[in-house]
Design an enzyme around this catalytic site. Structure first.
Site, PDB file in Angstrom:
ATOM      1  CE  LYS A  93      -1.739   6.945  -3.533  1.00 62.30           C
ATOM      2  NZ  LYS A  93      -2.289   6.006  -2.520  1.00 62.30           N
ATOM      3  CG  ASP A 143      -9.368   4.173   0.467  1.00 62.27           C
ATOM      4  OD1 ASP A 143      -8.852   4.791   1.413  1.00 62.27           O
ATOM      5  OD2 ASP A 143      -8.705   3.534  -0.371  1.00 62.27           O
ATOM      6  CG  ASP A 167      -1.800   1.214   1.334  1.00 61.23           C
ATOM      7  OD1 ASP A 167      -1.784   2.037   0.390  1.00 61.23           O
ATOM      8  OD2 ASP A 167      -2.516   1.353   2.344  1.00 61.23           O
ATOM      9  CD  GLU A 190      -5.065   3.493  -2.527  1.00 60.70           C
ATOM     10  OE1 GLU A 190      -5.964   4.266  -2.140  1.00 60.70           O
ATOM     11  OE2 GLU A 190      -3.894   3.856  -2.733  1.00 60.70           O
TER      12      GLU A 190
END
Length: 621
Positions: free
Chosen positions: A87, A205, A25, A183
């Site tokens: 990210k 999420d 992850d 994800e």
């Protein structure tokens, strides 16, 4: 003589035969790595027993990068060289990165943004590769051997550029990517296999930098994603920024703070937000470089009032995903919470109110994605256990299509199509003798190319010269299991072919995907009218060109009165084809078609007579 351990067909491999694979992850705030041992997924710890690796890298001149906790501890001292939340910059241009408001030295470079550090100008891919390399080293130390591959998770709403950037970062880190996995889907795998769940589930999420929501149907080992939504510019960082901005607004001197002080404020804001998840009140506390202390009180109630608009943005995405799936909140059996930001009580309360049930938090929201990725990696590595038979069906978030005449979009693969997927459609030429065709691949939900995002362009050459509409060009779209696109165009009669693998050097801007979907709903009627007008304009243009060519070849078939009527209708059609009045264009097309009906019949008769001239009856039977 040594005895070989041979397992029966369908049984798990012997220990020495087992291939080592992991799930990673790669998060905005924290990253972690997990594997399957003794049939159970588990997160791997570092030498100090910590499972989370902060996604932070500090760069020094002439020294290896410092990754993780050590980098995070010094970020306020050296903010320019300590990169966090990288990210958010994956697959982004310098202008898009600057728009995020982050105080780094961004460098204008072709394609993706670069960040200026003491170790040189680095791309987000290089920074991410150092995080992945640390996780790879952790895994190999814990498992005692080299890895055969990894499944790396990405937000469901990552576009092609961001997915490709993630793959490149893994390659730089020495990792073989078995698959990129969305994800929310990874979380559903972990939750579904852990609890033997069946039915419709939602995965909410909310991570450090992105938000995703997916609706999945779990049935006897089949994980089918039926709809997905999200916002690639919404996460815990944005809640921290709210607190930081509010705190700074109460201090007049804040406008003169240095970059170090502003980074310290962001660190304190995040700590305050995390404390408010368990406390009713706290304060934003941190020291300035001049030695003075900042201490701004903040209650949970006030924070939740500030956060309400951000939370509503996530709920709007969830409602849209439900509509896409054709479901109501009552149809959802459970809502799985993923991401550290879902620990905020206001988030859990809002999600519970939307779906009418208490969200599921059985599995650690920080770890559930990595655990699901580990299960998928174990399967892809060939370590299938007896009775382990499950299938993953994911989807693409945005429609893919081509530009056609008039700047219209012809959708080839609609959004929420299950991947991997391949779809083909035939097109033809627009003009007589056309020997090449330009293929423009676009992504989005609007009817006009100008309102969608361009992904790639390529040309198909070598088409045999034919009359307009005679050539048959088959265009095939293929989206692989990672959500990456390839397009092939083939002329059917000759086999001449051209193709492109869509690997853009830049991606959609942070709000662009969400904006595309919202506008596709808000502008549906206007888009339909615009499409109708463009189609009529294209038809008028084609008809005018055809009639002009026919008159040049066979104009003698018309008498003077007929020619005047055709010329008048032709002039009317030429004048109307650029009009914004769809009825005027349609009327002009109809008039020109009617005025040339007899002419077309005579041309057909002449063509048949010419074909039969000089031939005997027995040659035709």
């Amino acid at each position: 003589m040594a005895l070989l351990q041979i397992s029966e067909p369908g049984e798990s491999p012997a220990p020495h035969q087992r291939k080592l694979a992991v799930g990673i992850d790669l998060g905005t705030t924290n990253s972690l790595v997990a594997t399957v041992r003794s049939s159970v997924p588990e997160v791997l710890k570092d030498e100090e027993g910590r499972v989370l690796l902060p996604s932070a890298v500090r760069y020094l001149a002439d020294a290896p990068p410092i990754v993780g906790h050590e980098a995070l501890a010094t970020q306020a001292e050296d903010p320019a060289n300590t990169i966090v939340s990288v990210k958010r910059f994956m697959g982004r241009t310098a202008d898009e990165a600057r728009a995020s408001g982050t105080a780094y030295d961004f460098v204008d470079a072709p394609g993706m943004v670069r960040l200026r550090t003491a170790a040189g100008d680095l791309s987000p891919i290089e920074v991410s590769s150092h995080i992945l390399a640390r996780l790879k080293a952790r895994a190999e130390a814990a498992l005692g051997d080299e890895l055969v591959g990894a499944v790396i998770t990405v937000p469901a709403y990552f576009d092609d550029a961001q997915r490709q950037a993630t793959r490149d970062a893994a390659r730089l880190a020495g990792l073989n990517v078995l698959r990129l996995l969305n994800e929310p889907t990874a979380a559903a795998i972990a939750y579904g296999l852990e609890n033997a769940a069946e039915g419709v589930y939602a995965v909410y999420d909310l991570g450090g930098g992105t938000f995703d929501v997916s609706i999945l149907r779990l049935t006897k080992g089949v994980f089918e994603v039926v709809a997905t939504g999200g916002d690639t510019a919404l996460g815990g960082d944005d809640f921290d920024a709210l607190i930081a901005e509010w705190a700074a607004s109460s201090i007049p001197e804040a406008k003169d703070w240095s970059r170090h002080d502003r980074r310290a404020l962001m660190v304190a804001a995040r700590a305050a937000r995390e404390r408010l998840s368990v406390e009713a009140a706290t304060s934003v506390r941190f020291p300035l470089r001049d030695g003075t202390e900042v201490d701004v009180p903040l209650t949970r109630e006030h924070f939740e009032t500030m956060a309400a608009p951000l939370i509503e943005r996530t709920l709007a995405c969830a409602r849209r995903a439900l509509r896409d799936a054709g479901l109501k909140p009552a149809d959802v059996r459970g809502v799985v919470m993923v991401g550290g930001a879902t620990r905020m009580p206001v988030v859990r309360r809002a999600v519970g109110e939307l779906f009418g049930q208490t969200p599921l938090t059985d599995l650690d929201p920080d770890q559930v994605v990595a655990l699901g990725a580990a299960l998928q990696a174990n399967l892809l590595a060939g370590n299938r256990l007896p009775g382990e038979d499950w299938l993953l069906l994911d989807v693409i978030p945005l429609s893919l299509g081509l530009e056609t005449m008039g700047g219209l979009v012809e959708r080839i693969i609609p959004r929420n199509s299950t991947i991997p997927v391949a779809r083909a459609q035939e097109f033809t030429t627009f003009k007589d003798g056309q020997s090449a065709m330009s293929i423009h691949v676009v992504q989005g939900e609007r009817e006009l190319v100008s309102a969608c995002r361009s992904l790639a362009r390529f040309e198909l050459r070598g088409i045999p010269p034919m009359v307009a509409g005679a050539a048959r060009i088959r265009v095939t779209f293929q989206v692989d299991a990672d959500g990456l696109l390839g397009v092939t165009a083939r002329e059917q009669s000759t086999g001449v072919e051209a193709s492109v693998t869509v690997k853009p050097s830049y991606g959609l801007s942070d709000d662009e995907i969400t904006r595309m979907l919202a506008e596709s709903i808000d502008q549906a009627d206007a888009d339909a009218r615009a499409r109708m007008l463009r189609e009529q304009q294209v038809e008028a243009r084609q008809l005018v060109e055809s009639v002009r060519a026919a008159l040049a070849a066979d104009g003698d078939l018309l008498d003077e009165a007929e020619r005047r009527r055709v010329d008048a209708a032709l002039a009317q059609a030429e004048a109307a084809r650029d009009s914004d009045d769809v009825e005027a264009v349609r009327g002009a097309v109809r008039e020109l078609s009617e005025s040339t009906e007899a002419f077309a019949a005579r041309r057909m008769d002449r063509s048949i007579r010419a074909a039969l001239s000089g031939r005997k009856l027995d040659e035709l039977t």
